[in-house]
Scaffold this motif. Structure first.
Motif, PDB file in Angstrom:
ATOM      1  N   THR A 132      32.690  73.233  68.298  1.00  0.00           N
ATOM      2  CA  THR A 132      31.979  72.236  69.093  1.00  0.00           C
ATOM      3  C   THR A 132      31.279  71.254  68.176  1.00  0.00           C
ATOM      4  O   THR A 132      31.292  70.050  68.390  1.00  0.00           O
ATOM      5  CB  THR A 132      30.959  72.920  70.017  1.00  0.00           C
ATOM      6  OG1 THR A 132      31.654  73.851  70.842  1.00  0.00           O
ATOM      7  CG2 THR A 132      30.244  71.904  70.883  1.00  0.00           C
ATOM      8  N   GLN A 182      34.063  68.476  69.771  1.00  0.00           N
ATOM      9  CA  GLN A 182      33.497  67.593  70.787  1.00  0.00           C
ATOM     10  C   GLN A 182      33.785  66.131  70.458  1.00  0.00           C
ATOM     11  O   GLN A 182      33.991  65.310  71.366  1.00  0.00           O
ATOM     12  CB  GLN A 182      31.994  67.825  70.927  1.00  0.00           C
ATOM     13  CG  GLN A 182      31.157  67.445  69.726  1.00  0.00           C
ATOM     14  CD  GLN A 182      29.670  67.578  69.992  1.00  0.00           C
ATOM     15  OE1 GLN A 182      29.236  67.506  71.126  1.00  0.00           O
ATOM     16  NE2 GLN A 182      28.893  67.787  68.931  1.00  0.00           N
ATOM     17  N   VAL A 185      37.421  65.307  71.590  1.00  0.00           N
ATOM     18  CA  VAL A 185      37.516  65.115  73.036  1.00  0.00           C
ATOM     19  C   VAL A 185      36.871  63.799  73.446  1.00  0.00           C
ATOM     20  O   VAL A 185      37.413  63.047  74.277  1.00  0.00           O
ATOM     21  CB  VAL A 185      36.871  66.305  73.771  1.00  0.00           C
ATOM     22  CG1 VAL A 185      36.766  66.022  75.263  1.00  0.00           C
ATOM     23  CG2 VAL A 185      37.669  67.576  73.521  1.00  0.00           C
ATOM     24  N   LYS A 209      40.360  66.124  84.055  1.00  0.00           N
ATOM     25  CA  LYS A 209      39.343  66.420  83.054  1.00  0.00           C
ATOM     26  C   LYS A 209      39.998  66.701  81.713  1.00  0.00           C
ATOM     27  O   LYS A 209      40.736  67.672  81.553  1.00  0.00           O
ATOM     28  CB  LYS A 209      38.472  67.608  83.471  1.00  0.00           C
ATOM     29  CG  LYS A 209      37.290  67.813  82.531  1.00  0.00           C
ATOM     30  CD  LYS A 209      36.320  68.854  83.040  1.00  0.00           C
ATOM     31  CE  LYS A 209      35.117  68.955  82.113  1.00  0.00           C
ATOM     32  NZ  LYS A 209      34.153  69.987  82.554  1.00  0.00           N
ATOM     33  N   GLU A 211      40.087  67.989  78.039  1.00  0.00           N
ATOM     34  CA  GLU A 211      39.443  68.940  77.135  1.00  0.00           C
ATOM     35  C   GLU A 211      40.291  69.073  75.875  1.00  0.00           C
ATOM     36  O   GLU A 211      41.371  68.490  75.767  1.00  0.00           O
ATOM     37  CB  GLU A 211      39.262  70.294  77.813  1.00  0.00           C
ATOM     38  CG  GLU A 211      38.386  70.276  79.055  1.00  0.00           C
ATOM     39  CD  GLU A 211      36.923  69.954  78.774  1.00  0.00           C
ATOM     40  OE1 GLU A 211      36.532  69.894  77.587  1.00  0.00           O
ATOM     41  OE2 GLU A 211      36.159  69.758  79.741  1.00  0.00           O
TER      42      GLU A 211
END
Length: 310
Positions: A132, A182, A185, A209, A211
């Protein structure tokens, strides 16, 4: 000599019994109650009791996703867990009756990879975990570098773009906002919103969505927006490693974390950017850029070995 390594993340607790050579004898996994510190400590104690059954365990090493103090006992702050000045070492040791060592999870991963993985034989290693965010760990002269207060190697929070994207740490323009999962994305979403014709494959896969898994799959299918997002990640990663090499001069970078599973889409370009932008390139040796070998087990193995060497 057996020790137990525990890796506490924002969503799970992974643990294993680890031998002298870094081999995992037994492994277990539990969900993390990220908003309840006492429950996290109890969960760690439960897995230690489970793994200790019928075995003589010398000590427990815990890799925690947060700022661990210089005594390796208190988690000062954790961005994704409800730890604030948390006396984690005392709590866990009291529950299990064994010596306990607490270490930052990225440090534990770096130590595991240096001792038993991609960094074997290297004395100066920079380890990067791309998830992340970006976690970092430094091993110099064969020792883990922790800094004066135990909070060194937070490499993902170098400010690379003043006035840039807001980071979860409260600052703006941190490296992890441009070279992490992150970031990947976010870049893909921004391109898809501005130029949907470039993201036809991605939008078809995402179904509403976007991802990381969809970005990776779409990139492998030739989606222009997804490939551009990976190219941006590679450029920022290569530039950041070049900057770190100017300061630290390591012999090896190790790249791990969840994003590294898609390394075929960015690592070669990152190596090229690193070589091009390294200060004094052409007149100095190039550090190796290697992929982590221990995968999700690196933190468990590293934490257990740090407990052994306490």
């Amino acid at each position: 000599m057996l020790t137990i390594g525990v890796d506490i993340g924002g969503t799970k607790v992974a643990a294993g019994v680890v031998g002298d050579n870094g081999e995992i004898v037994e492994h277990t996994l539990r969900p993390t109650a990220a908003d309840r510190p006492d429950v996290v400590a109890e969960t760690v104690a439960d897995v230690v009791r489970e793994l200790s059954a019928g075995r003589e365990i010398e000590a427990v090493g815990v890799g925690a996703a947060g700022f661990v103090d210089e005594t390796r006992s208190i988690v000062r702050f954790a961005p994704n867990l409800a730890w604030r000045e948390e006396p984690l070492q005392k709590k866990i040791s009291g529950l299990v009756g064994l010596p306990v060592v607490i270490e930052n999870d990225a440090n534990a991963m770096a130590w595991g990879e240096t001792r038993f993985g991609a960094g074997r034989g290297q004395s100066h290693v920079v380890c990067l975990t791309l998830g992340t965010g970006i976690g970092g760990g430094l091993v110099f002269d064969g020792s883990l570098y922790r800094g004066r207060w135990g909070m060194g190697a937070e490499l993902g929070h170098m400010q690379v773009l003043p006035g840039g994207r807001l980071c979860g740490c409260g600052n703006v323009g941190c490296w992890e906002q441009y070279a992490s999962g992150q970031a990947l994305v976010k870049d893909a979403r921004e391109i898809a919103a501005a130029e949907p014709e470039r993201a036809r494959i991605l939008l078809g896969l995402a179904g509403g969505k976007i991802e990381g898994e969809e970005v990776t799959e779409a990139a492998r299918l030739g989606d222009d927006a997804s490939l551009a997002a990976f190219a941006s990640l590679a450029d920022w990663l290569g530039q950041g490693m070049a900057d770190l090499a100017s300061v630290l001069d390591p012999g090896c970078f190790i790249v791990g974390g969840g994003v590294s599973r898609a390394a075929d889409l960015f690592i070669d370009r990152a190596r090229e950017v690193f070589a091009e932008r390294l200060t004094g390139h052409g007149h100095r040796p190039l550090a190796e850029i290697k992929l982590a070998e221990l995968g999700a087990s690196a933190g468990v193995v590293g934490a257990a070995d740090l407990a052994r060497q306490r």
